[in-house]
Design an enzyme around this catalytic site. Structure first.
Site, PDB file in Angstrom:
ATOM      1  CB  ALA A 234      -1.008   0.128   1.268  1.00 15.59           C
ATOM      2  CE  LYS A 235      -0.883   4.379  -4.294  1.00 16.84           C
ATOM      3  NZ  LYS A 235      -2.353   4.477  -4.195  1.00 16.84           N
TER       4      LYS A 235
END
Ligand code: GLU
Length: 292
Positions: A234-235
């Site tokens: 994920a970011k």
């Protein structure tokens, strides 16, 4: 012309895992003489400008696609029509359950946790009338199977549950499992390559396609990118988008290529000896540089 596809949700920038899946969708399609079509799944979770940045990132990797990009939001009438077809065929029922009611209801013995417990399936007309006054109904599929088997190019035969899943939410928005089936068929897609987090939804989608009289595409679910802790990348895991990586002087294509065991400096070179049988079956563990 048969086609593969890539169908991102424009909820933010694509990260390394998304980009790698896009590269694989392109390789699968191009290596089998298919077109590749692009669809922006913009019915939900839209962030302004994200779709345009996603398309630019794909182009920057050397990926190309055929025909105009399809914006899923332009297909609402077709999605509703498909729901109507199923309603008229008696394949649906109205559901008034909240998420909480579903979680708290006892599941039927042979159904996996989280599957719809059947609460609204057999309401009498009077009960239905009373509940309509409380809240707008979602439309659920009246499934007449418990599970369905699909064939996956990487995973072989996969059997999974088909419960009475939602076709249209109470707020009128059609559900992903419906729109994906209707739009893939509309775009001539006969090959679906995507992350294997979507494998559990695939039996539902294939069953729905069959009910709608649509051909079931060929599937290839590719392993996801994970962070070092084993969770889906994920970011927040650090520097993972193309723009961020390029700013750090990191070559995204090299990173993706080495994770797949590809030699060569461009997707065109990878295409020349692409062999699905040699793809890794394990997730890709990414150690992203820390952000900031
Ligand atoms: N738009 C969906 C997503 O990004 C994927 C749809 C699909 O590949 O079936 O999660």
């Amino acid at each position: 012309m048969p086609a593969g596809r890539y169908a991102p949700s424009p909820s933010g920038d694509l990260h390394l895992g998304n980009l790698r899946t896009a590269v694989l969708a392109w390789l699968f399609a191009r290596s089998t003489g298919r077109e590749l079509v692009l669809r922006v799944d913009d019915l939900d979770r839209v962030r302004a400008g994200a779709a345009e940045r996603q398309l630019a990132d794909l182009r920057a990797l050397g990926l190309d696609w055929d025909g105009p990009v399809l914006w899923q939001s332009s297909r609402v009438d077709a999605h509703r029509a498909a729901v109507r077809t199923l309603v008229e065929a008696g394949r649906t029922f109205e559901c008034f359950c909240t998420r909480r009611e579903i979680q708290e209801a006892p599941t039927a013995p042979h159904h996996p946790p989280g599957s719809y417990p059947g609460t609204c399936r057999d309401l009498t007309p009077a009960q239905r009338e009373a509940r309509r006054a409380e809240r707008p109904a979602a439309v659920r599929l009246r499934s007449d199977v418990e599970d369905w088997t699909v064939h996956d190019l990487l995973r072989g035969d996969v059997t999974g549950p088909v419960d009475d899943f939602v076709l249209q939410r109470g707020d009128g928005v059609t559900a992903y499992n419906l729109t994906v089936v209707v739009d893939d068929a509309h775009q001539g897609v006969d090959q679906v390559v995507r992350g294997d987090d979507l494998l559990p939804s695939t039996p539902r989608q294939a069953y729905l396609a069959t009910l709608l009289g649509l051909a079931v595409p060929q599937y290839a679910h590719v392993p996801l990118a994970l962070n070092p802790a084993g969770a889906r990348l994920a970011k927040r895991d650090g520097v993972v988008t193309r723009t961020e990586l390029v700013e750090r002087g990191i070559d995204v294509l090299t990173l993706i290529g080495s994770s797949l065991g590809f030699h060569g400096a461009s997707v065109q070179e990878w295409l020349a000896d692409f062999d699905p049988a040699r793809l890794p079956h394990e997730p890709w563990i990414v150690h992203p540089p820390a952000a900031g």
